[in-house]
Design a protein around this motif. Structure first.
Motif: not given
Length: 176
Positions: A35-62
């Protein structure tokens, strides 16, 4: 460039036998680093994250190799938009098809990065073509066991990554 403090979130998961899942910590570390190196997105503690809106996208690979398995990710829609913008280097308002391409590529990269960590650097694995998972669809086979799971929190939203492997991977991790 403003750099946020990187917080490693350790998730301990338990299966029905009350044994810790063998690859959760490795999965957490690899996903956070990616996340940090490829997408430049950094983690925060759970309490600092926004509450989920419920809408997600899922992907998978074998993958196949010394052991077989699958990696599935679920990304909140707000985080997906940020992920796609940063990975593709495009401005805001990226259409949903490009966002889906970004989540598939992210699943592919995480899978490619976790396999040497859990399977050994000398092992060769073949990673399949990632796909977006609609509804109840999964890429894993029924015989594969839950081998690792982590949930990461960012300022934009959440990502859950789940790893399934055939029993031989779990047996090898117990022997190590």
């Amino acid at each position: 460039s403003r750099r946020k403090q990187f917080v490693t979130l350790q998730i301990t998961c338990w299966d029905y036998a009350m044994n810790a899942l063998p690859f959760s910590q490795s999965l957490n570390t690899v996903t956070a680093d990616t996340l940090e190196s490829l997408a430049l997105v950094f983690l925060v503690p759970e309490e600092d994250a926004p509450r989920s809106s419920g809408k997600t996208i899922r992907a998978g690979v074998t993958f196949t190799g010394r052991f077989n398995g699958a990696l599935e990710i679920s990304v909140s829609s707000a985080l997906l938009a940020e992920l796609a913008e940063n990975m593709l280097g495009l401005g805001e308002s990226i259409d949903l098809d490009l966002q889906k391409d970004a989540v598939k590529e992210f699943a592919n990269v995480i899978c490619g990065n976790i396999l040497p960590t859990i399977g050994g650097a000398e092992e060769i694995f073949l990673v399949g073509t990632p796909s977006v998972l609609e509804g109840p669809a999964v890429v894993r086979e029924d015989s594969w066991a839950l081998a690792g799971k982590t949930k990461l929190f960012t300022e934009e939203g959440t990502m859950t990554v789940t790893l399934y492997t055939d029993p031989s991977a779990l047996e090898a991790s117990e022997a190590a």
